[in-house]
Write a protein that holds these residues in place. Sequence first.
Motif, PDB file in Angstrom:
ATOM      1  N   ILE A  92      40.186 -40.599  15.573  1.00 25.13           N
ATOM      2  CA  ILE A  92      41.040 -40.872  16.722  1.00 25.13           C
ATOM      3  C   ILE A  92      40.269 -40.655  18.013  1.00 25.13           C
ATOM      4  N   ALA A  93      40.407 -41.603  18.948  1.00 23.67           N
ATOM      5  CA  ALA A  93      39.873 -41.473  20.300  1.00 23.67           C
ATOM      6  C   ALA A  93      41.048 -41.161  21.206  1.00 23.67           C
ATOM      7  N   VAL A  94      41.137 -39.918  21.653  1.00 26.48           N
ATOM      8  CA  VAL A  94      42.304 -39.450  22.393  1.00 26.48           C
ATOM      9  C   VAL A  94      42.222 -39.849  23.858  1.00 26.48           C
ATOM     10  N   SER A  95      43.378 -40.243  24.369  1.00 23.25           N
ATOM     11  CA  SER A  95      43.488 -40.688  25.756  1.00 23.25           C
ATOM     12  C   SER A  95      44.258 -39.652  26.571  1.00 23.25           C
ATOM     13  N   PRO A  96      43.883 -39.427  27.842  1.00 21.98           N
ATOM     14  CA  PRO A  96      44.609 -38.468  28.683  1.00 21.98           C
ATOM     15  C   PRO A  96      46.035 -38.898  29.006  1.00 21.98           C
ATOM     16  N   SER A  97      46.391 -40.146  28.670  1.00 21.33           N
ATOM     17  CA  SER A  97      47.741 -40.621  28.969  1.00 21.33           C
ATOM     18  C   SER A  97      48.763 -40.132  27.941  1.00 21.33           C
ATOM     19  N   TYR A  98      48.303 -39.470  26.867  1.00 21.73           N
ATOM     20  CA  TYR A  98      49.197 -38.915  25.863  1.00 21.73           C
ATOM     21  C   TYR A  98      49.213 -37.394  25.960  1.00 21.73           C
ATOM     22  N   THR A  99      50.360 -36.798  25.676  1.00 23.76           N
ATOM     23  CA  THR A  99      50.490 -35.347  25.702  1.00 23.76           C
ATOM     24  C   THR A  99      50.104 -34.752  24.352  1.00 23.76           C
ATOM     25  N   ASP A 100      49.906 -33.435  24.334  1.00 21.34           N
ATOM     26  CA  ASP A 100      49.602 -32.753  23.072  1.00 21.34           C
ATOM     27  C   ASP A 100      50.731 -32.954  22.068  1.00 21.34           C
ATOM     28  N   GLU A 101      51.968 -32.933  22.538  1.00 19.36           N
ATOM     29  CA  GLU A 101      53.104 -33.129  21.663  1.00 19.36           C
ATOM     30  C   GLU A 101      53.097 -34.531  21.053  1.00 19.36           C
ATOM     31  N   GLU A 102      52.727 -35.521  21.845  1.00 20.81           N
ATOM     32  CA  GLU A 102      52.676 -36.887  21.334  1.00 20.81           C
ATOM     33  C   GLU A 102      51.579 -37.034  20.278  1.00 20.81           C
ATOM     34  N   TYR A 103      50.441 -36.345  20.476  1.00 18.44           N
ATOM     35  CA  TYR A 103      49.392 -36.400  19.457  1.00 18.44           C
ATOM     36  C   TYR A 103      49.849 -35.716  18.175  1.00 18.44           C
ATOM     37  N   SER A 104      50.610 -34.637  18.311  1.00 19.33           N
ATOM     38  CA  SER A 104      51.170 -33.988  17.120  1.00 19.33           C
ATOM     39  C   SER A 104      52.094 -34.943  16.387  1.00 19.33           C
ATOM     40  N   GLN A 105      52.858 -35.718  17.137  1.00 16.51           N
ATOM     41  CA  GLN A 105      53.766 -36.680  16.521  1.00 16.51           C
ATOM     42  C   GLN A 105      53.010 -37.808  15.829  1.00 16.51           C
ATOM     43  N   ILE A 106      51.886 -38.246  16.409  1.00 20.32           N
ATOM     44  CA  ILE A 106      51.049 -39.261  15.756  1.00 20.32           C
ATOM     45  C   ILE A 106      50.613 -38.770  14.382  1.00 20.32           C
ATOM     46  N   TYR A 107      50.165 -37.513  14.333  1.00 19.85           N
ATOM     47  CA  TYR A 107      49.732 -36.965  13.051  1.00 19.85           C
ATOM     48  C   TYR A 107      50.903 -36.713  12.119  1.00 19.85           C
ATOM     49  N   ASP A 108      52.078 -36.439  12.675  1.00 19.31           N
ATOM     50  CA  ASP A 108      53.276 -36.349  11.827  1.00 19.31           C
ATOM     51  C   ASP A 108      53.480 -37.667  11.088  1.00 19.31           C
ATOM     52  N   GLY A 109      53.325 -38.784  11.803  1.00 19.32           N
ATOM     53  CA  GLY A 109      53.471 -40.099  11.184  1.00 19.32           C
ATOM     54  C   GLY A 109      52.402 -40.370  10.148  1.00 19.32           C
ATOM     55  N   ILE A 110      51.171 -39.949  10.447  1.00 23.22           N
ATOM     56  CA  ILE A 110      50.069 -40.116   9.493  1.00 23.22           C
ATOM     57  C   ILE A 110      50.378 -39.397   8.191  1.00 23.22           C
ATOM     58  N   TYR A 111      50.773 -38.131   8.308  1.00 24.71           N
ATOM     59  CA  TYR A 111      51.028 -37.344   7.100  1.00 24.71           C
ATOM     60  C   TYR A 111      52.292 -37.794   6.374  1.00 24.71           C
ATOM     61  N   GLU A 112      53.262 -38.289   7.104  1.00 19.84           N
ATOM     62  CA  GLU A 112      54.469 -38.801   6.462  1.00 19.84           C
ATOM     63  C   GLU A 112      54.126 -39.982   5.555  1.00 19.84           C
ATOM     64  N   ALA A 113      53.322 -40.917   6.076  1.00 19.77           N
ATOM     65  CA  ALA A 113      52.917 -42.074   5.271  1.00 19.77           C
ATOM     66  C   ALA A 113      52.073 -41.643   4.081  1.00 19.77           C
ATOM     67  N   CYS A 114      51.151 -40.714   4.311  1.00 22.57           N
ATOM     68  CA  CYS A 114      50.280 -40.257   3.227  1.00 22.57           C
ATOM     69  C   CYS A 114      51.078 -39.575   2.124  1.00 22.57           C
ATOM     70  N   GLU A 115      52.026 -38.732   2.511  1.00 12.89           N
ATOM     71  CA  GLU A 115      52.840 -38.043   1.511  1.00 12.89           C
ATOM     72  C   GLU A 115      53.691 -39.028   0.720  1.00 12.89           C
ATOM     73  N   GLN A 116      54.177 -40.061   1.390  1.00  8.12           N
ATOM     74  CA  GLN A 116      55.023 -41.052   0.723  1.00  8.12           C
ATOM     75  C   GLN A 116      54.265 -41.789  -0.368  1.00  8.12           C
ATOM     76  N   TYR A 117      52.944 -42.006  -0.163  1.00  4.57           N
ATOM     77  CA  TYR A 117      52.158 -42.786  -1.120  1.00  4.57           C
ATOM     78  C   TYR A 117      51.147 -41.932  -1.899  1.00  4.57           C
ATOM     79  N   GLY A 118      51.282 -40.612  -1.810  1.00  9.01           N
ATOM     80  CA  GLY A 118      50.416 -39.739  -2.588  1.00  9.01           C
ATOM     81  C   GLY A 118      48.967 -39.749  -2.148  1.00  9.01           C
ATOM     82  N   VAL A 119      48.742 -39.875  -0.856  1.00 10.80           N
ATOM     83  CA  VAL A 119      47.385 -39.941  -0.292  1.00 10.80           C
ATOM     84  C   VAL A 119      47.040 -38.617   0.387  1.00 10.80           C
ATOM     85  N   ARG A 120      45.822 -38.139   0.197  1.00 11.53           N
ATOM     86  CA  ARG A 120      45.360 -36.899   0.822  1.00 11.53           C
ATOM     87  C   ARG A 120      44.420 -37.220   1.979  1.00 11.53           C
TER      88      ARG A 120
END
Length: 337
Positions: A92-120
Amino acid sequence: MAHDEFSLIRQWTSRSNGQEGDGLTVGIGDDATVFSPTPETEVVACCDAMVETVHFLRETMKPADIGYKAVISNISDIAAMGGIARYALVSIAVSPSYTDEEYSQIYDGIYEACEQYGVRVIGGDTVSSPKSLHLAVTVLGEVEKGRAIRRSQALPGQLVFVTGHVGSSAAGLHLLLAKKEPEEKWLPLAEAHQRPSAQIQAGRLLQASGACGALNDVSDGLASELWEIAEASDVTIHIDAECIPIREEVLAYARIASKEPLDWALYGGEDYQLVGTVSRDGLAALSQQFAELSIPFTVIGRVGENGKSVLITRDGQQMTLNKAGFNHFVHVEEKKG
């Protein structure tokens, strides 16, 4: 003038050593790379990047949706090879236009998809970006040795099919751009764009059947994927426009929006369904298996002789299907025009 994306990719990778041989069984030019770490299995590897304003807009995608979709687009490529997704690396190339909370949410989405399909998630990289967000995901999977399904395996006499429905994501994007808070009846279209599904189960079924010829995932648009199969397999593909499966919600919304739903189905992309070819002898059994799993499976055409072309019949008239879809080298404003 817009450049042809795939011509440029071929030019840029002409000096690559990523060609088949020495353990590499599927090299550059297919949905994913395949190599063989053991005598029994092969690794399926793919990488997709998402760039703000090119692949997503903040007006239509919440941070968690961005992360979720970045993973799904890769798992879909694994599905198109008939494989199983196992591991992911996230850069990930992080942009100053996003907050720390928004980046946490991005990773929430990443892990949600990974857990759904059994990906580590097993690694990645984090860097800074002066302006827009860049997110790249690499997924590694596996497939039985010698059983990866390829774009180049379509044969004359086979039938052409697509799983699920197409055009839903493009309709959802149009809806979200027009209405930030869509009515409840249109929410399935918004979800199709923001939270698509990868067709791993369908890909595994097709791989196990032995009846599937070529296979592709619908990421850049049905028309684009059909052309990729036709060119890789050196065949002419014949499609019947009336057979292309489009959801009733898409048809209804298209009427309200004064849009042509077939255009969304052919050129919209990001449906992440599977399109491919199947032998006539294997069709009945495969259709029954899909029905038992409640996965829509629709025959939309047939494979003709050599020709590297795609023809579509619409309103009784046959014509060459426009070779179009998402092109990374068309300027955003030009695409909107």
